[in-house]
Design an enzyme around this catalytic site. Sequence first.
Site, PDB file in Angstrom:
ATOM      1  N   ASN A   1      42.351   3.325  80.183  1.00  0.00           N
ATOM      2  CA  ASN A   1      43.830   4.633  80.760  1.00  0.00           C
ATOM      3  C   ASN A   1      43.037   5.498  81.159  1.00  0.00           C
ATOM      4  OD1 ASN A   1      45.953   6.206  79.045  1.00  0.00           O
ATOM      5  ND2 ASN A   1      45.798   5.353  80.303  1.00  0.00           N
ATOM      6  N   GLY A   2      44.352   5.859  82.360  1.00  0.00           N
ATOM      7  CA  GLY A   2      43.376   7.165  83.072  1.00  0.00           C
ATOM      8  C   GLY A   2      43.633   6.749  84.566  1.00  0.00           C
TER       9      GLY A   2
ATOM     10  N   CYS B   1      46.483  11.310  71.476  1.00  0.00           N
ATOM     11  CA  CYS B   1      47.304  12.739  72.099  1.00  0.00           C
ATOM     12  C   CYS B   1      46.466  13.503  71.756  1.00  0.00           C
ATOM     13  CB  CYS B   1      48.585  12.526  71.073  1.00  0.00           C
ATOM     14  SG  CYS B   1      49.161  13.385  71.779  1.00  0.00           S
TER      15      CYS B   1
ATOM     16  N   GLN C   1      54.678   2.528  69.823  1.00  0.00           N
ATOM     17  CA  GLN C   1      53.422   3.436  69.821  1.00  0.00           C
ATOM     18  C   GLN C   1      53.978   4.099  69.122  1.00  0.00           C
ATOM     19  OE1 GLN C   1      51.384   6.808  72.286  1.00  0.00           O
ATOM     20  NE2 GLN C   1      53.222   5.849  73.045  1.00  0.00           N
TER      21      GLN C   1
END
Length: 275
Positions: A170-171, A71, A42
Amino acid sequence: ILRDYNVDIAYTPMILADVFKSSEHARRDFTTNDSDCPVVVQFAAHDPVDLAHAAQIVAPFADGIDLNCGCPQKWAYKERIGAYLSDRPELVQDMVRTVKAAVDVPCSIKIRKHPTDARKTVELAKRAEMMGVDWIAVHGRTRHQKSTEPLDYDIIKLVKESVSVPVIANGSIFALRDAEIMYEQTGVNGVMAARGLLQNPALFAGYDHTPLECVERYVNCALAYGTPTFILHHHLMYMMEGLMSNVERKTFNCLSSTPAILDHLCRYYAIRCRL
């Protein structure tokens, strides 16, 4: 260790592409082995050439290259990386195109919900798809939202319905049931966890808390690889949060040497580690 608990693909921490491609010292932070597969490296970047050069360096040792466009940290935004790219779909498009031309491994991007306009989230995903991105990970919160605020399943579902490449959600994934709900609500192809796996590396195997056998395996691996004490301690604080009382957490937090940590694990959890 994660791969033994139903994790299919692992990502490296976010690496700064410009520093990585220029500094041999920085490149020492990336290590892997034949068992670490599949692994996605990444990168954070705002320059297509920097990203391509960094990708070329790691491509022989990686199964994928990921561009972090999500980010939310302030320092990252100031450096024009991460969520800064949410409003710059053309730049993301250029970086994906450049990486795809430079290396022969899959390329993905990781994005998050746009702060003001859902259409921009979709545009970012579509532009990346046009350049041949192989999959897209989507976080259901904006960069301004706290992790305690509700996740927007609808934006993840909208991205999934707007592109043809696989979409990873995601999350707020802290338990296997959270992953199941995410699938039910969004229809995505996969689910990604970060903080949840730090707290419980076995969550995708259905464990409510980190099993002690996992803790023991992590510590022995960390010792074998020469992991610095502060990193060992940091990960154990996460992994054992659900196992310790408040009083014990305060005691454990004060431990400042590897022998002291190992002694605590042996005394209170019968975890025996090989120095």
